[in-house]
Design a protein around this motif. Structure first.
Motif, mmCIF file in Angstrom:
data_model
loop_
_atom_site.group_PDB
_atom_site.id
_atom_site.type_symbol
_atom_site.label_atom_id
_atom_site.label_comp_id
_atom_site.label_asym_id
_atom_site.label_seq_id
_atom_site.Cartn_x
_atom_site.Cartn_y
_atom_site.Cartn_z
ATOM 1 N N THR A 262 6.392 -7.027 12.819
ATOM 2 C CA THR A 262 6.387 -6.852 14.089
ATOM 3 C C THR A 262 6.734 -8.303 15.272
ATOM 4 O OG1 THR A 262 5.014 -4.718 13.571
ATOM 5 C CG2 THR A 262 5.063 -5.756 16.575
ATOM 6 N N LEU A 263 7.333 -8.345 16.018
ATOM 7 C CA LEU A 263 7.343 -9.384 17.045
ATOM 8 C C LEU A 263 7.410 -9.074 18.138
ATOM 9 C CD1 LEU A 263 8.471 -12.494 16.696
ATOM 10 C CD2 LEU A 263 10.113 -11.952 17.398
ATOM 11 N N THR A 264 6.175 -9.556 18.944
ATOM 12 C CA THR A 264 5.659 -9.146 20.265
ATOM 13 C C THR A 264 6.236 -10.530 21.101
ATOM 14 O OG1 THR A 264 4.186 -7.411 19.638
ATOM 15 C CG2 THR A 264 3.683 -8.613 21.372
ATOM 16 N N GLY A 265 6.347 -10.441 22.380
ATOM 17 C CA GLY A 265 6.348 -11.182 23.308
ATOM 18 C C GLY A 265 5.471 -10.861 24.429
ATOM 19 N N ASP A 266 4.622 -11.636 25.253
ATOM 20 C CA ASP A 266 5.105 -10.530 26.467
ATOM 21 C C ASP A 266 3.798 -11.572 27.400
ATOM 22 O OD1 ASP A 266 3.552 -8.333 28.226
ATOM 23 O OD2 ASP A 266 1.397 -9.189 27.621
ATOM 24 N N VAL A 267 4.369 -11.709 28.641
ATOM 25 C CA VAL A 267 4.394 -12.488 29.884
ATOM 26 C C VAL A 267 3.392 -12.694 30.676
ATOM 27 C CG1 VAL A 267 6.037 -14.370 31.056
ATOM 28 C CG2 VAL A 267 6.315 -14.204 29.060
ATOM 29 N N THR A 268 2.739 -13.360 31.172
ATOM 30 C CA THR A 268 2.331 -13.087 32.955
ATOM 31 C C THR A 268 2.413 -13.730 34.184
ATOM 32 O OG1 THR A 268 -0.160 -14.138 32.715
ATOM 33 C CG2 THR A 268 0.058 -12.054 31.323
ATOM 34 N N ARG A 269 2.445 -14.046 35.503
ATOM 35 C CA ARG A 269 2.891 -14.336 35.929
ATOM 36 C C ARG A 269 1.702 -13.589 37.732
ATOM 37 N NH1 ARG A 269 3.849 -19.259 37.973
ATOM 38 N NH2 ARG A 269 4.472 -19.425 39.967
ATOM 39 N N ASP A 270 1.071 -14.597 37.892
ATOM 40 C CA ASP A 270 -0.067 -15.400 39.079
ATOM 41 C C ASP A 270 0.701 -14.430 40.034
ATOM 42 O OD1 ASP A 270 -1.984 -15.545 37.325
ATOM 43 O OD2 ASP A 270 -1.729 -17.049 37.621
#
Length: 318
Positions: A262-270
């Motif tokens: 399993t490959l996961t990518g997650d990004v947050t931006r203020d």
């Protein structure tokens, strides 16, 4: 003959009584190697040097040992308990949330087909909501959890002490949860409440929660995940608070699996960040390979508030 029959009857009654209750010992062992520069939600046992990771931000989870039990009271009514402590495999030290022996879980509950009332230290409804759509499964290195603190006040997080909580039964994938902590039981002599609602059925998982500590701004989150089978996508909008200070923003992520990998990518931006005075783009990349249903190896890279962190490890659930 009569004595034998009486003994058999007593033994039968004893077995029936024992069958109505059970106690389970369970746990997690998680260890690896990595480098940590950020002070996130997870506890850090590493410096900026590459070294052993035992209960850190870059472990998939914190090692733990727990015991839970349940007794059938009849008429659809049950009573139970859950005690859980954290362990640091670096040196065997206690590593529970809040720095106490049973800081991960210390509660009892009473439940039936009407729902469950739980008393004591336990997961917040906000954590239950966030973990349904967090693509990393709310791992220690989750970019979403580290940035927005599970959509709760900075003094709360994933667990609440001395909580009075209710969790409804699941109805066609939908359930609600509510918790309250009196002002004398929370840091700062303030009371707090936490409300959450979630739907998790089939390919769809969505949820929303509100967390409020007296004399602080309101924290909240709303998010969802859609699973296409081999692929999943997720997004959310969250706010964490500390007094009148707020940090809020959105997250977008995707996950793909090929058999055991399993490959996961997650990004947050203020969109606003009054906690540090600077807006950040944070992100995590995670790779996992399942060795069995209970054991997997993992590697993760976390970019958090301008710092780079990485970890490699293995996790076993028992």
């Amino acid at each position: 003959m009569k004595k034998s029959l009486i003994a058999l009857a007593v033994l039968g009654l004893s077995s029936a009584a024992m069958a109505q209750s059970s106690v389970t010992l369970y746990g997690v062992a998680d260890a690896g190697v990595g480098q940590i520069k950020s002070d996130g939600v997870g506890s850090n046992d590493a410096s900026t040097k590459t070294e052993f990771l035992g209960a850190s931000t870059m472990n998939n989870g914190t090692s733990r040992l727990g015991v839970r039990g349940v007794e059938d009271l009849g008429g659809g009514l049950q009573v139970g308990f859950n005690f859980e402590t954290g362990l640091d495999l670096d040196n065997g030290a206690q590593a529970s949330s809040g720095g106490t022996m049973w800081g991960r879980q210390a509660n009892m509950w009473l439940g039936g087909n009407w729902g469950t009332v739980k008393l004591g230290r336990q997961f917040t409804p906000s954590y239950l909501v966030e973990s349904t759509y967090d693509l990393t499964g709310a791992a220690n290195y989750s970019a979403l959890a580290n940035t927005y603190n599970y959509g709760t006040n900075q003094n709360v997080g994933s667990r609440a002490p001395s909580a009075f909580a209710y969790v409804s039964p699941t109805f066609y994938g939908f359930k609600v949860a509510a918790a309250y902590v009196t002002k004398h039981d929370l840091n700062g002599d303030s009371d707090a409440y936490d409300l959450g609602a979630l739907y998790n059925q089939g390919p769809i998982a969505i949820g929303a929660s509100v967390n409020k500590v007296e004399d602080h701004k309101t924290a909240y989150q709303v998010g969802g995940k859609y699973n296409f089978g081999m692929f999943a996508v997720a997004g959310s909008y969250s706010q964490t608070t500390d007094g009148d200070l707020r940090r809020r923003g959105f997250s977008l992520g995707a996950s793909a699996n090929w058999g055991a990998f399993t490959l996961t990518g997650d990004v947050t931006r203020d969109s606003k960040n009054e906690l540090t005075g600077k807006k950040y783009t944070n992100g995590v990349v995670e790779a996992k390979y399942a060795l069995s249903k209970r054991t997997f190896v993992y590697g993760a890279y976390l970019r958090f508030d301008g710092d780079n962190n990485w970890g490699l490890g293995v996790r076993h659930n028992f």
